[in-house]
Design an enzyme around this catalytic site. Structure first.
Site, mmCIF file in Angstrom:
data_model
loop_
_atom_site.group_PDB
_atom_site.id
_atom_site.type_symbol
_atom_site.label_atom_id
_atom_site.label_comp_id
_atom_site.label_asym_id
_atom_site.label_seq_id
_atom_site.Cartn_x
_atom_site.Cartn_y
_atom_site.Cartn_z
ATOM 1 N N ASP A 271 -12.802 -9.483 30.977
ATOM 2 C CA ASP A 271 -13.883 -10.322 30.494
ATOM 3 C C ASP A 271 -13.269 -11.246 29.442
ATOM 4 O OD1 ASP A 271 -16.563 -11.167 29.828
ATOM 5 O OD2 ASP A 271 -16.429 -9.868 28.075
ATOM 6 N N LEU A 272 -13.926 -12.339 29.137
ATOM 7 C CA LEU A 272 -13.369 -13.284 28.156
ATOM 8 C C LEU A 272 -13.959 -13.081 26.753
ATOM 9 C CD1 LEU A 272 -11.715 -15.882 27.467
ATOM 10 C CD2 LEU A 272 -13.770 -17.166 28.061
ATOM 11 N N ASP A 273 -15.258 -13.393 26.645
ATOM 12 C CA ASP A 273 -15.921 -13.388 25.342
ATOM 13 C C ASP A 273 -15.988 -11.971 24.766
ATOM 14 O OD1 ASP A 273 -16.838 -16.250 25.249
ATOM 15 O OD2 ASP A 273 -17.851 -15.649 27.078
ATOM 16 N N THR B 232 -15.323 -14.961 20.739
ATOM 17 C CA THR B 232 -16.349 -16.001 20.822
ATOM 18 C C THR B 232 -17.741 -15.397 20.714
ATOM 19 O OG1 THR B 232 -16.083 -15.751 23.175
ATOM 20 C CG2 THR B 232 -15.097 -17.711 22.188
ATOM 21 N N LYS C 53 -24.845 -10.009 25.610
ATOM 22 C CA LYS C 53 -23.423 -10.062 25.959
ATOM 23 C C LYS C 53 -23.247 -9.895 27.467
ATOM 24 C CE LYS C 53 -21.419 -8.690 21.558
ATOM 25 N NZ LYS C 53 -20.643 -7.662 20.831
ATOM 26 N N SER D 216 -15.665 -13.580 34.084
ATOM 27 C CA SER D 216 -16.562 -13.941 32.978
ATOM 28 C C SER D 216 -17.791 -14.673 33.487
ATOM 29 C CB SER D 216 -15.807 -14.848 31.995
ATOM 30 O OG SER D 216 -16.704 -15.456 31.078
ATOM 31 N N ALA D 217 -18.907 -14.471 32.811
ATOM 32 C CA ALA D 217 -20.137 -15.194 33.151
ATOM 33 C C ALA D 217 -20.121 -16.609 32.595
ATOM 34 C CB ALA D 217 -21.338 -14.444 32.603
ATOM 35 N N LYS E 166 -23.446 -10.343 35.952
ATOM 36 C CA LYS E 166 -23.370 -8.944 35.545
ATOM 37 C C LYS E 166 -24.788 -8.505 35.156
ATOM 38 C CE LYS E 166 -18.859 -10.101 33.580
ATOM 39 N NZ LYS E 166 -18.063 -10.341 32.371
ATOM 40 N N GLU F 164 -13.975 -4.729 29.255
ATOM 41 C CA GLU F 164 -15.298 -5.314 28.979
ATOM 42 C C GLU F 164 -15.854 -4.880 27.625
ATOM 43 O OE1 GLU F 164 -17.914 -7.001 29.484
ATOM 44 O OE2 GLU F 164 -17.577 -7.928 31.424
ATOM 45 N N ASP F 165 -16.513 -5.797 26.936
ATOM 46 C CA ASP F 165 -17.172 -5.436 25.671
ATOM 47 C C ASP F 165 -18.690 -5.340 25.820
ATOM 48 O OD1 ASP F 165 -17.574 -8.244 25.982
ATOM 49 O OD2 ASP F 165 -18.061 -8.376 23.849
HETATM 50 C C1 G6P Z 1 -20.403 -14.426 28.485
HETATM 51 C C2 G6P Z 1 -20.969 -14.098 27.126
HETATM 52 C C3 G6P Z 1 -22.450 -14.406 27.076
HETATM 53 C C4 G6P Z 1 -22.704 -15.830 27.541
HETATM 54 C C5 G6P Z 1 -22.179 -16.018 28.948
HETATM 55 C C6 G6P Z 1 -22.362 -17.442 29.444
HETATM 56 O O1 G6P Z 1 -20.802 -13.461 29.386
HETATM 57 O O2 G6P Z 1 -20.776 -12.732 26.818
HETATM 58 O O3 G6P Z 1 -22.883 -14.223 25.755
HETATM 59 O O4 G6P Z 1 -24.079 -16.131 27.511
HETATM 60 O O5 G6P Z 1 -20.806 -15.713 28.960
HETATM 61 O O6 G6P Z 1 -21.538 -18.278 28.684
HETATM 62 P P1 G6P Z 1 -21.577 -19.862 28.670
HETATM 63 O O7 G6P Z 1 -20.318 -20.210 27.922
HETATM 64 O O8 G6P Z 1 -21.539 -20.336 30.077
HETATM 65 O O9 G6P Z 1 -22.820 -20.262 27.971
HETATM 66 MG MG MG Z 2 -17.899 -10.145 26.750
#
Ligand code: G6P
Ligand code: MG
Length: 216
Positions: free
Chosen positions: A8-10, A16, A44, A113-114, A144, A168-169
């Site tokens: 996962d990224l964030d 972030t 998240k 990542s989403a 997710k 994943e967090d």
């Molecule tokens: C990740 C983050 C979420 C965020 C989603 C969409 O999953 O954990 O908090 O809403 O990405 O991110 P974006 O950058 O497309 O708004």
């Molecule tokens: Mg995350």
């Protein structure tokens, strides 16, 4: 044996998550209510528009579709402005070293990542070149906790789900990994990430051998 790792990224590669919270909280405040840390935890891993719907429900605020799009766009501008202050030094502790170890060990590396901002952010912290595939919010059709994001990542890397480890967090992200039939490492607290196979506080003290030992 482990063939691939999907990240996962964030909140996993880079913090972030704190910027998402600042920007969502500002949106809530603009609409006349507050967003707590605990409420933010539920956002998240959840897509931008789904997150907005959850926040509006928390505040009991109704908006038209056009207003929703406007608010989401405004949130994203604020969020990106915060992200643009980041440098490679903002990569979370131990992440770069861990990915280097995976590379040396011949493990394939992918992103799941989403976020629709994933590539911009990876570029910003100079981490884009580590990933052999990027599955992000621009590619997935179901977010997710659906397993799609990680199944696409595994397919891209020609790995079987059972040979993949997901980092994943988010609660929704761990559920996604488990639904995909993958091993899941939670980054954060055991009390929150109850469905993870193991939970670590971060990568600072976690090495390739620790991962192999955990899933031997
Ligand atoms: C990740 C983050 C979420 C965020 C989603 C969409 O999953 O954990 O908090 O809403 O990405 O991110 P974006 O950058 O497309 O708004
Ligand atoms: Mg995350």
């Amino acid at each position: 044996s482990i063939e691939a790792c999907l990240f996962d990224l964030d909140g996993v590669i880079v913090d972030t998550a704190k910027y998402h919270y600042i920007a969502w909280r500002q949106l809530a405040n603009d609409l006349g209510f507050d967003l707590t840390h605990a409420q933010n935890e539920l956002l998240k891993g959840i897509s931008r528009m789904e997150s907005l719907e959850i926040i509006l429900a928390i505040g009991g605020v109704k908006l038209t579709d056009e207003e929703k799009l406007q608010r989401a766009t405004e949130k994203n501008s604020r969020y990106l402005a915060l992200c643009m202050q980041m440098t490679p030094a903002d990569t979370l502790p131990g992440v770069r070293a861990f990915l280097d170890e995976l590379k040396k060990g011949g493990i394939k590396i992918g992103l799941g990542s989403a976020s629709k901002n994933a590539k911009v952010i990876l570029e910003r912290i100079d981490m884009l070149s580590y990933f052999e595939t990027i599955v992000d919010g621009n590619r997935i059709t179901i977010g997710k906790p659906d397993p799609q994001v990680f199944l696409m990542g595994a397919a891209d890397l020609a790995a079987l789900p059972a040979q993949c480890v997901v980092f994943e967090d988010a609660l929704a992200g761990i559920q996604s990994a488990k639904a995909a039939g993958m091993l899941a490492v939670g980054i954060g607290e055991k009390a929150v990430l109850t469905q993870a196979d193991i939970v670590i506080p971060g990568f600072a003290d976690f090495h390739f051998q620790d991962m192999e030992a955990a899933f031997a």
